[in-house]
Scaffold this motif. Sequence first.
Motif, PDB file in Angstrom:
ATOM      1  N   ASP B 332      -3.994  -9.411  -2.827  1.00  0.00           N
ATOM      2  CA  ASP B 332      -5.433  -9.422  -3.060  1.00  0.00           C
ATOM      3  C   ASP B 332      -6.080  -8.199  -2.422  1.00  0.00           C
ATOM      4  N   PRO B 333      -5.899  -7.025  -3.051  1.00  0.00           N
ATOM      5  CA  PRO B 333      -6.501  -5.809  -2.479  1.00  0.00           C
ATOM      6  C   PRO B 333      -8.024  -5.875  -2.538  1.00  0.00           C
ATOM      7  N   PRO B 336      -9.504  -4.534  -6.702  1.00  0.00           N
ATOM      8  CA  PRO B 336      -8.398  -5.083  -7.502  1.00  0.00           C
ATOM      9  C   PRO B 336      -7.539  -4.018  -8.191  1.00  0.00           C
ATOM     10  N   ARG B 337      -8.143  -2.858  -8.461  1.00  0.00           N
ATOM     11  CA  ARG B 337      -7.355  -1.816  -9.125  1.00  0.00           C
ATOM     12  C   ARG B 337      -6.510  -1.018  -8.144  1.00  0.00           C
ATOM     13  N   ASP B 338      -6.719  -1.292  -6.854  1.00  0.00           N
ATOM     14  CA  ASP B 338      -6.066  -0.434  -5.845  1.00  0.00           C
ATOM     15  C   ASP B 338      -4.897  -1.141  -5.173  1.00  0.00           C
ATOM     16  N   LEU B 339      -3.980  -1.646  -5.994  1.00  0.00           N
ATOM     17  CA  LEU B 339      -2.792  -2.310  -5.462  1.00  0.00           C
ATOM     18  C   LEU B 339      -1.946  -1.326  -4.654  1.00  0.00           C
ATOM     19  N   MET B 340      -1.796  -0.113  -5.175  1.00  0.00           N
ATOM     20  CA  MET B 340      -1.001   0.890  -4.458  1.00  0.00           C
ATOM     21  C   MET B 340      -1.644   1.232  -3.118  1.00  0.00           C
ATOM     22  N   GLY B 341      -2.970   1.328  -3.089  1.00  0.00           N
ATOM     23  CA  GLY B 341      -3.659   1.624  -1.833  1.00  0.00           C
ATOM     24  C   GLY B 341      -3.401   0.544  -0.795  1.00  0.00           C
ATOM     25  N   MET B 342      -3.413  -0.712  -1.229  1.00  0.00           N
ATOM     26  CA  MET B 342      -3.106  -1.806  -0.303  1.00  0.00           C
ATOM     27  C   MET B 342      -1.691  -1.650   0.245  1.00  0.00           C
ATOM     28  N   LEU B 343      -0.778  -1.323  -0.644  1.00  0.00           N
ATOM     29  CA  LEU B 343       0.622  -1.145  -0.242  1.00  0.00           C
ATOM     30  C   LEU B 343       0.757   0.011   0.747  1.00  0.00           C
ATOM     31  N   LEU B 344       0.098   1.122   0.455  1.00  0.00           N
ATOM     32  CA  LEU B 344       0.217   2.286   1.334  1.00  0.00           C
ATOM     33  C   LEU B 344      -0.452   2.038   2.679  1.00  0.00           C
TER      34      LEU B 344
END
Lengths: 353, 353
Positions: B332-333, B336-344
């Motif tokens: 749940d970033p 919602p479009r920033d899944l990669m940002g959450m991961l990084l």
Amino acid sequence: MTTPSTKALVPFVSVDDMMRLVHHIGLERMLSELADAIEADFKRWPSFDKTPRIPAHSDLGVIELMPTSDGELYGFKYVNGHPSNTASGLQTVTAFGLLADVANGYPVLLTEMTILTALRTAAMSALAARHLAPEGSRTMAVIGNGAQCEFQCLAFKAICGIDKVRLFDTDPAATRKALRNLAGRGLDVTACTSAQEAIEGADILTTVTADKRYATILSDNMVGPGVHINAVGGDCPGKTELAEAILHRSRIFVEFPPQSRIEGEIQQLAPDHPVTELWEVFAGTAPGRQSARDITLFDSVGFAIEDFSALRYVREAIRGTAYYVDLDLLADPDDPRDLMGMLLRSQTSAKLA
Amino acid sequence: MTTPSTKALVPFVSVDDMMRLVHHIGLERMLSELADAIEADFKRWPSFDKTPRIPAHSDLGVIELMPTSDGELYGFKYVNGHPSNTASGLQTVTAFGLLADVANGYPVLLTEMTILTALRTAAMSALAARHLAPEGSRTMAVIGNGAQCEFQCLAFKAICGIDKVRLFDTDPAATRKALRNLAGRGLDVTACTSAQEAIEGADILTTVTADKRYATILSDNMVGPGVHINAVGGDCPGKTELAEAILHRSRIFVEFPPQSRIEGEIQQLAPDHPVTELWEVFAGTAPGRQSARDITLFDSVGFAIEDFSALRYVREAIRGTAYYVDLDLLADPDDPRDLMGMLLRSQTSAKLA
């Protein structure tokens, strides 16, 4: 509290653990290894039980179950698709998955799959392109810079040797987000102001937009000979991205035709329009690209075997790591017929505790 | 470790928590409340999406997904059936289930369902008997004293006023186990040495054996007029318990005919043999028992709506209790479009920690 037996415990990978696992393995290495796992499973395609996903539709979206089995392991993914979710700060797609032992029906892994699906989708796209894209491809256009965009870019870098990406989205904020996330990762990234500008000089055209409608992200005149199209966003009934004329000029490759004909770009075509199953290309029993001037098209919709491969990969990857916890998911009485006895004894132990 | 937002958390009821919940509510009260929850959902039967379960068969057993939805909530159960499991100390049947919000696709409950299925199966049987059994029924025979036996006994006590049970199993150890678990619970329990002895004087005949074959647990001459048969064990293709002649003398009541005709006792009959859907009896739109001499038969196989009712019940029952934990199941970033940002960012926070 009674202590459950080990048979009752199912390894669970939370979102936080999945992120730690990705960093532990390395993002690009994990994308490559997922591609290899998918390729290995696609090569033994006939050994899988295959069924189109089982959807529950509502006005606002869909909830789907995607099961498959190779006779030894059984896997399924729960996944939703709700385009209106972003407006209320929720993910359009969330997912989790489970792997079980076919011989006794006991689950052996429960895991988040929102991140894992993003990884396997990108790995699948790049795997298809490794077999289909023109030799020496270095430049990819990515139209649609939402959640999947950066995963696609890094998968194509790791798996296909792409080193230049050209990004376009109708919302410049999405492109800025992608630029931020891709900074310093060894890719030459260009933000473009139109789809037309993005495809200039690109060997691979990736469309990965989110609108749930018949859209024309690529029109016929935008696609010249000798490119590979990686069409990711057209993935459910009523949602396509390519002008139909492009399809008629392309060699079309799909995962599982009965599902792709409902969900993919090819829903625009006659139900007997010729397509090639990707597993046959991987296995060497069907040709991929046949000339430098071919337009090859991977009409990606996502298939249960890709999730199965990802689940199998994660099950192996977490062995010996701290990136999971054991979940007390299964009742496991000492005597299998004595479920009531287990329940009654738990009351006694609670009173004693 | 990053802290997931509350949207990403799914309440999870483990086996241990389910047992504590049962004791907290009280076993018989929970059986009664589950019966009421099932009855309420059956009365609004037309509002549910209904589909036969989705099975994955192997030589050793079956793994099934059982989804349903009422348009507001979506539920599914994962359940296996592996008769050979007991030989290796495993449960024949294990299960877990999930409830989700149809409007956004987000799961709202994940729970063990091995114990919950045992409870809902017994509650469903007793609920059917509350509508069908002869008035004033006090005595029940239970043939087959495996894991489900004591749940049946206590459900019929709580829901139908049964106060005498007569038990028989081909394995005396199973009967002893049932006697032990039923001791001191307000039931007059008799261990019998044959099925014939068990049915003497019984108003209700429950068959709940485990053998996966066409068996004859009740032969035609054992069933006189004016009884109710609760046939629980015949619940998959090739597994029945009643002599076909009994079926021809009975008024037959089923959950969902398309599934029951494949899995129930009525797999022995022509596909157009008349049956009554139980929901219509509950709703008052079809008759149940019509005379004191009727043989009524509930041909139980277990249907997804019963699990849905049980899931809905548990979701309400755990509110404000300590009988669940929050599971970090959904990514749940913030964007919602920033899944990669959450991961990084998770990598950065891991390094800082």
